[in-house]
Write an enzyme that holds these catalytic residues in place. Structure first.
Site, PDB file in Angstrom:
ATOM      1  N   HIS A   1      -6.620  -2.903   9.071  1.00  0.00           N
ATOM      2  CA  HIS A   1      -7.848  -3.874   8.827  1.00  0.00           C
ATOM      3  C   HIS A   1      -8.373  -4.454  10.330  1.00  0.00           C
ATOM      4  O   HIS A   1      -8.908  -5.943  10.396  1.00  0.00           O
ATOM      5  CB  HIS A   1      -7.344  -5.920   7.928  1.00  0.00           C
ATOM      6  CG  HIS A   1      -6.609  -5.284   6.646  1.00  0.00           C
ATOM      7  ND1 HIS A   1      -6.081  -6.240   6.714  1.00  0.00           N
ATOM      8  CD2 HIS A   1      -6.448  -4.303   6.029  1.00  0.00           C
ATOM      9  CE1 HIS A   1      -5.674  -6.234   4.957  1.00  0.00           C
ATOM     10  NE2 HIS A   1      -5.984  -4.345   4.962  1.00  0.00           N
TER      11      HIS A   1
ATOM     12  N   GLU B   1       0.931  -1.258   0.434  1.00  0.00           N
ATOM     13  CA  GLU B   1       0.114   0.314   0.208  1.00  0.00           C
ATOM     14  C   GLU B   1       0.794   1.532  -0.307  1.00  0.00           C
ATOM     15  O   GLU B   1       0.907   2.624   0.713  1.00  0.00           O
ATOM     16  CB  GLU B   1      -1.014  -0.520   1.278  1.00  0.00           C
ATOM     17  CG  GLU B   1      -1.626  -1.000   1.578  1.00  0.00           C
ATOM     18  CD  GLU B   1      -2.967  -1.045   0.140  1.00  0.00           C
ATOM     19  OE1 GLU B   1      -2.336  -0.117  -0.713  1.00  0.00           O
ATOM     20  OE2 GLU B   1      -4.153  -2.059   0.490  1.00  0.00           O
TER      21      GLU B   1
END
Length: 215
Positions: free
Chosen positions: A97, A76
């Site tokens: 997450h 990312e």
């Protein structure tokens, strides 16, 4: 900057990663953290977890998106780079997450103003960006755009990202959003909770502008 300053920044980032794990905001290798450094950023590596993260494994990515090819930054990294480009005051980013953020994000809508603390993130909701494949340029663009006027956003069917002027503040926003998502899911067990009005949220932000609250 001196080598010692970089070493300190790397150690502080590794410590922050372990703290995020301790808070239960990330498990296995599902999250990534970064700090602005020089003309680029220091970011946790691909495959990082609370046990293997260390200052030597952290990757420096320059402003052109280049890094030492013997190391691999988080998938990312484009997301982090885009946020830094869009806001010069952002110096730290946390992407996780975490369970409750993921649960809310899978409904693909913003976190509404069911509680006044939603206003801490810069608006009357916490937006949720559309789903895109992880590590994609589209996802990076959507998240960086959403965070121009917010300190955190949800990512549909994925998780969340928070930014801040320091790592402790970025971590606080990540933790706070996880708490609020948990409380929202609990409230929904009785049906959709009451949403505060725009006037209510404006009054909250006016109040906290005069005192130190929620930080």
């Amino acid at each position: 900057m001196s080598d010692q300053t970089e070493k300190q920044a790397r150690n502080q980032l590794a410590e922050a990663y372990r703290r995020v794990v301790d808070l239960g905001l990330t498990e296995l290798s599902s999250g990534n953290l970064s700090v602005r450094f020089g003309n680029g950023m220091l970011i946790s590596p691909a495959g990082a977890d609370g046990d293997n993260i260390c200052q030597e494994s952290i990757v420096y990515v320059n402003a052109s998106g280049d890094w030492d090819k013997s190391l691999n930054p988080s998938s990312e990294w484009q997301l982090h780079a885009g946020i830094y480009r869009n806001d010069v005051n952002t110096t730290a980013i946390v992407h996780t997450h975490s369970d409750n953020c993921v649960a809310v994000s899978c409904h693909c809508h913003s976190l509404p103003p069911f509680h006044y603390l939603v206003g801490l993130f810069g608006g009357d909701d916490v937006p949720c960006v559309p789903y895109s494949t992880f590590g994609s340029e589209t996802l990076a663009q959507d998240v960086s755009h959403a965070l121009i006027d917010r300190y955190a956003c949800l990512m549909a069917n994925h998780g969340m990202t928070a930014r801040g002027p320091s790592m402790p503040i970025a971590m606080m926003f990540a933790h706070r959003l996880e708490i609020l998502c948990r409380q929202y899911l609990l409230a929904q067990q009785l049906g959709e909770p009451n949403h505060l009005s725009a006037e209510d949220m404006d009054a909250f932000r006016d109040k906290i502008s005069k005192i130190s609250y929620g930080r």
